[in-house]
Scaffold this motif. Structure first.
Motif, short mmCIF file in Angstrom:
data_model
loop_
_atom_site.label_atom_id
_atom_site.label_comp_id
_atom_site.label_asym_id
_atom_site.label_seq_id
_atom_site.Cartn_x
_atom_site.Cartn_y
_atom_site.Cartn_z
N ASP A 134 0.86 -1.12 -0.07
CA ASP A 134 -0.22 0.13 0.03
C ASP A 134 0.70 1.21 0.04
O ASP A 134 0.73 2.17 0.78
CB ASP A 134 -0.91 -0.01 1.21
N ALA A 135 1.99 1.33 -0.70
CA ALA A 135 2.60 2.30 -0.87
C ALA A 135 2.91 2.99 -2.20
O ALA A 135 3.15 4.29 -2.31
CB ALA A 135 4.31 1.94 -0.47
N MET A 136 2.80 2.17 -3.31
CA MET A 136 2.80 2.71 -4.80
C MET A 136 1.78 3.63 -5.11
O MET A 136 1.81 4.56 -6.18
CB MET A 136 2.63 1.79 -5.53
N GLU A 137 0.62 3.90 -4.23
CA GLU A 137 -0.61 5.05 -4.54
C GLU A 137 0.10 6.16 -3.80
O GLU A 137 -0.87 7.18 -3.93
CB GLU A 137 -1.59 4.03 -4.35
N HIS A 138 0.96 6.11 -2.82
CA HIS A 138 1.08 7.40 -2.13
C HIS A 138 2.42 8.06 -2.56
O HIS A 138 2.48 9.38 -2.25
CB HIS A 138 1.45 6.89 -0.55
N VAL A 139 3.39 7.49 -3.01
CA VAL A 139 4.83 8.11 -3.23
C VAL A 139 4.56 9.11 -4.50
O VAL A 139 3.84 9.11 -5.34
CB VAL A 139 5.84 6.98 -3.67
N ASP A 140 5.27 10.28 -4.23
CA ASP A 140 5.34 11.43 -5.31
C ASP A 140 5.98 10.91 -6.45
O ASP A 140 5.56 11.38 -7.62
CB ASP A 140 5.86 12.49 -4.72
N MET A 141 7.07 10.12 -6.43
CA MET A 141 7.79 9.89 -7.69
C MET A 141 8.03 8.35 -7.78
O MET A 141 9.08 7.76 -7.31
CB MET A 141 9.25 10.68 -7.59
N PRO A 142 6.98 7.76 -8.11
CA PRO A 142 7.16 6.06 -8.08
C PRO A 142 8.02 5.60 -8.93
O PRO A 142 8.90 4.70 -8.65
CB PRO A 142 5.69 5.65 -8.73
N GLU A 143 8.49 6.25 -10.17
CA GLU A 143 9.67 5.83 -10.98
C GLU A 143 11.06 5.66 -10.30
O GLU A 143 11.74 4.82 -10.29
CB GLU A 143 9.88 6.52 -12.36
N LYS A 144 11.22 6.95 -9.59
CA LYS A 144 12.49 7.08 -8.84
C LYS A 144 12.43 6.15 -7.50
O LYS A 144 13.42 5.84 -7.14
CB LYS A 144 12.46 8.57 -8.37
N VAL A 145 11.25 5.91 -6.90
CA VAL A 145 11.35 5.09 -5.92
C VAL A 145 11.73 3.71 -6.32
O VAL A 145 12.58 2.93 -5.61
CB VAL A 145 9.81 5.08 -5.30
N LEU A 146 11.18 3.06 -7.51
CA LEU A 146 11.45 1.99 -8.11
C LEU A 146 13.14 1.87 -8.21
O LEU A 146 13.57 0.68 -8.20
CB LEU A 146 10.72 1.61 -8.91
N ASP A 147 13.46 2.85 -8.91
CA ASP A 147 14.90 3.10 -9.23
C ASP A 147 15.85 2.73 -8.03
O ASP A 147 16.80 2.10 -7.93
CB ASP A 147 15.38 4.37 -10.06
N GLU A 148 15.52 3.58 -6.82
CA GLU A 148 16.04 3.41 -5.57
C GLU A 148 16.03 1.96 -5.11
O GLU A 148 16.81 1.48 -4.50
CB GLU A 148 15.58 4.25 -4.70
N CYS A 149 14.78 1.25 -5.09
CA CYS A 149 14.72 -0.03 -4.66
C CYS A 149 15.49 -0.88 -5.45
O CYS A 149 16.33 -1.85 -4.77
CB CYS A 149 13.10 -0.64 -5.06
N TYR A 150 15.65 -0.82 -6.73
CA TYR A 150 16.49 -1.61 -7.53
C TYR A 150 18.12 -1.45 -7.14
O TYR A 150 18.98 -2.28 -7.01
CB TYR A 150 16.55 -1.37 -9.10
N ARG A 151 18.42 -0.17 -6.88
CA ARG A 151 19.89 0.30 -6.66
C ARG A 151 20.23 -0.65 -5.50
O ARG A 151 21.40 -0.94 -5.09
CB ARG A 151 20.09 1.78 -6.21
#
Length: 281
Positions: A134-151
């Motif tokens: 229940d986080a993807m619908e809240h984050v301002d920059m979902p693409e950046k969040v996923l990039d950080e998760c991958y990193r």
């Protein structure tokens, strides 16, 4: 009072509110963190047909993105994780989370980070498991969040994502005060904001709820800042561009009786209760 506000308030009286942790906490029944801990299994049950608790947590270093009061993070720690980090931008959750960690005897396995998931304060290849419940619908920059998760994932590490799409019956995330299903499809954001503020302003935590959900843009107009209106279509575009290898993707219907509607392209946005994704680095 505008006609739309009056109509919304009158209709809302006909619908009982779903159980909501903010209301449980106000009633003195349990804290938000305690409620999250009790619901810990619910946050991962959609993954378990395709993985296991051991694979997710046993001796793993785990990140819980958008942890809230971190009760769910502590549930993950209780499942054999070596260390669980919960990250959330809401500062007031930290004390509540740490109290529950001590109460559960999990203090050494848990750390609360006040921060932004789009700029994770961790080195590369740090985590075995990252969960976005229940986080993807809240984050301002979902693409950046996923990039950080991958990193920050180790090679072979996995990200687990589940979220209710915006056009879900309670996708507006206002059910602590407004119990009408799909209310955001029938009323404007302006009306919803005005009514929500009226309904919660006199509650003990009313102002904190308003501050949590509503902000002002550069023109001074109020808007719902706590959700990004993530749809299934938008998520699929975002995840198709992410670097993860897809291990599983699924869409869970609201009820079995409407499962056929959840498969139709034009209707699935309204009849899917949960989007589920497992990706690997």
């Amino acid at each position: 009072m505008t006609i739309s506000k009056k109509i919304l308030k009158e209709i809302n009286k006909l619908f009982p509110l779903p159980v909501h942790p903010f209301n449980l906490q106000n009633e003195g029944k349990k804290t938000y963190a305690e409620w999250q801990f009790e619901k810990g299994y619910e946050t991962i049950k959609f993954y378990l047909p395709y993985t296991s608790l051991e694979e997710m947590f046993k001796d793993k270093t785990v990140l819980d993105v958008g942890c809230g009061a971190a009760g769910k993070s502590l549930y993950y720690a209780s499942q054999g994780a070596e260390k669980v980090y919960g990250i959330d931008p809401i500062k007031s959750y930290k004390e509540e989370a740490e109290k529950l960690a001590e109460k559960k005897g999990l203090k050494d396995k848990f750390e609360f980070i006040i921060g932004d998931a789009a700029n994770l304060p961790f080195e590369d290849n740090f985590f075995d498991t990252i969960i976005l419940n229940d986080a993807m619908e809240h984050v301002d920059m979902p693409e950046k969040v996923l990039d950080e998760c991958y990193r920050t994932l180790k090679k072979g590490g996995r990200v687990y994502i589940n979220f209710p799409p915006y056009n879900h019956p309670y996708g507006a995330h206002l059910s602590d005060a407004i119990g009408i299903p799909w209310v955001h499809l029938f009323f404007s954001d302006k009306t919803l904001i005005e009514v929500y503020k009226d309904l919660v302003k006199d509650l003990p935590d009313g102002q904190s709820r308003i501050n949590f959900r509503i902000s002002r843009d550069k023109q001074g107009r109020e808007y719902f800042s706590y959700i990004n209106k993530m749809t299934i279509k938008r998520f699929n575009k975002i995840i198709s561009r992410a670097k993860f290898v897809k291990k599983y993707y699924g869409e869970v219907p609201l009820r079995s009786i409407v499962s056929y509607l959840s498969k139709l392209p034009l209707l699935k946005e309204y009849f899917v209760k949960m989007v589920v994704f497992i990706g690997e680095k």
